[in-house]
Design a protein around this motif. Sequence first.
Motif, mmCIF file in Angstrom:
data_model
loop_
_atom_site.group_PDB
_atom_site.id
_atom_site.type_symbol
_atom_site.label_atom_id
_atom_site.label_comp_id
_atom_site.label_asym_id
_atom_site.label_seq_id
_atom_site.Cartn_x
_atom_site.Cartn_y
_atom_site.Cartn_z
ATOM 1 N N ASN A 1 0.918 -1.384 -0.030
ATOM 2 C CA ASN A 1 0.061 -0.444 0.062
ATOM 3 C C ASN A 1 0.659 1.409 0.316
ATOM 4 O OD1 ASN A 1 -1.585 -2.326 1.853
ATOM 5 N ND2 ASN A 1 -3.466 -0.658 0.837
ATOM 6 N N ASP B 1 1.171 6.349 2.483
ATOM 7 C CA ASP B 1 -0.205 7.304 4.081
ATOM 8 C C ASP B 1 -1.380 6.337 3.557
ATOM 9 O OD1 ASP B 1 1.500 9.656 4.352
ATOM 10 O OD2 ASP B 1 1.682 10.346 2.693
ATOM 11 N N GLU B 2 -1.712 5.181 2.762
ATOM 12 C CA GLU B 2 -2.798 4.903 2.328
ATOM 13 C C GLU B 2 -2.802 4.294 3.853
ATOM 14 O OE1 GLU B 2 -4.148 2.978 -1.379
ATOM 15 O OE2 GLU B 2 -4.292 0.979 0.120
ATOM 16 N N LYS B 3 -4.191 4.419 4.517
ATOM 17 C CA LYS B 3 -4.922 4.027 5.964
ATOM 18 C C LYS B 3 -5.819 2.207 5.233
ATOM 19 C CE LYS B 3 -6.244 8.541 7.787
ATOM 20 N NZ LYS B 3 -5.011 8.252 8.336
ATOM 21 N N LYS B 4 -5.632 1.642 6.091
ATOM 22 C CA LYS B 4 -6.297 0.342 6.476
ATOM 23 C C LYS B 4 -6.664 0.123 7.640
ATOM 24 C CE LYS B 4 -2.983 -2.742 5.236
ATOM 25 N NZ LYS B 4 -2.211 -4.631 5.688
ATOM 26 N N SER C 1 -2.404 4.752 8.131
ATOM 27 C CA SER C 1 -1.965 4.070 7.444
ATOM 28 C C SER C 1 -0.591 3.604 7.452
ATOM 29 C CB SER C 1 -1.045 5.760 6.433
ATOM 30 O OG SER C 1 -0.158 6.649 7.175
ATOM 31 N N GLY C 2 0.220 2.912 6.647
ATOM 32 C CA GLY C 2 1.571 2.877 6.920
ATOM 33 C C GLY C 2 3.204 3.284 8.204
ATOM 34 N N ASN C 3 2.236 4.561 7.441
ATOM 35 C CA ASN C 3 3.556 5.601 8.109
ATOM 36 C C ASN C 3 3.678 6.293 9.720
ATOM 37 O OD1 ASN C 3 5.833 6.044 6.361
ATOM 38 N ND2 ASN C 3 4.419 7.948 5.240
ATOM 39 N N GLU C 4 2.499 6.092 9.473
ATOM 40 C CA GLU C 4 1.227 6.149 10.891
ATOM 41 C C GLU C 4 1.670 4.508 12.252
ATOM 42 O OE1 GLU C 4 -2.256 9.159 10.687
ATOM 43 O OE2 GLU C 4 -2.644 6.688 9.482
ATOM 44 N N TYR D 1 8.355 2.982 7.447
ATOM 45 C CA TYR D 1 6.834 1.828 6.895
ATOM 46 C C TYR D 1 8.071 2.107 5.199
ATOM 47 C CZ TYR D 1 3.314 0.235 3.721
ATOM 48 O OH TYR D 1 2.988 -0.088 2.635
ATOM 49 N N GLU E 1 7.536 0.600 1.422
ATOM 50 C CA GLU E 1 6.579 0.020 0.756
ATOM 51 C C GLU E 1 7.039 -0.754 -1.363
ATOM 52 O OE1 GLU E 1 3.509 2.082 -3.219
ATOM 53 O OE2 GLU E 1 4.788 3.201 -1.818
ATOM 54 N N GLN F 1 -11.512 4.360 2.225
ATOM 55 C CA GLN F 1 -10.401 5.378 2.991
ATOM 56 C C GLN F 1 -10.571 4.441 4.693
ATOM 57 O OE1 GLN F 1 -6.736 6.424 2.737
ATOM 58 N NE2 GLN F 1 -7.232 4.676 1.559
#
Length: 292
Positions: free
Chosen positions: A168, A171-174, A210-213, A228, A230, A261
């Motif tokens: 992902n 900045d894309e949230k899961k 997100s991955g960064n968060e 993170y 990618e 999102q």
Amino acid sequence: MSKVFVLGATGQLGASVVEGLLEKNVSVTAYARDASKAEKMFAQSSNLNVVQGGYDDLDVFKAAVAGHERLFLMVQSFGNMRGIKYAFAKIAYEAGVKQIVDISCTQEMAPAWRSNPVCEEHRSCEEAVINIPNRGKFVALRPAFFFSNHFMGDIHSIRNADVIMGCNPPDEKKMWISPTDISALAVNALTEPIEHHNDCAYEMTSEALSGNERAQILSKVLGKDIKYVERSAAEEYKANRSVGMPHDTAYAFVEYFPQGQGHITRGLPILLGRDPESLEAWLEKNKQAFLQ
């Protein structure tokens, strides 16, 4: 209080449900493939009965479930989950079980019909049980990704390289939920009046990250800089396959994309009687595992 039958009693969620029920002084039957393992996992209690059996031991289950009013249904068998859940649910209802609490999958992971085979299997399971004639109540819990999924690939990349990885964008949230909250809601549903939860289906997402968060939270809790990274969809798919995922599941996780999102379940504090657990709080409890 109603007697509760717990299927999958030695798994992550099943064990927590058994412990939560025993804390409430509920009479529990724990169904497990390894009875000795179950007996070692739980403290000695006059309220606990252990029955040894697997998914194929329907006669054993039929004899053991008689006299119970509620069933916790947790099945880990992709590919044949629908048949297993239907068989156990049908036997349970015919034996007099008045309520089944099932662990399903959040429907927000499947924005289109049959687009995600993992969610589709869970959906078909719910549909099969709902359509059993003259059934009792059926409560479906639909959790998002478990915080404990970090114990799969992430724990190794953190230990070895101080990174977490995914296909992902950063900045894309899961969508995420604590396994503590899943088992807590299951215990509540299994001990509160059956009519209160009726045939409810509860989506369970406490945080959209997100991955960064997630990397920032991990850095704070673990006291070191976690990044993170990618990677390509092909690399993600290969990593999923390397831990034993079949093709359809490995591909589904690569193609996962939440609607909007990530929708947070606003009603979780109502269902839990408290605020849901955050990823940071969960990591604080489990951080030693990531630091070994």
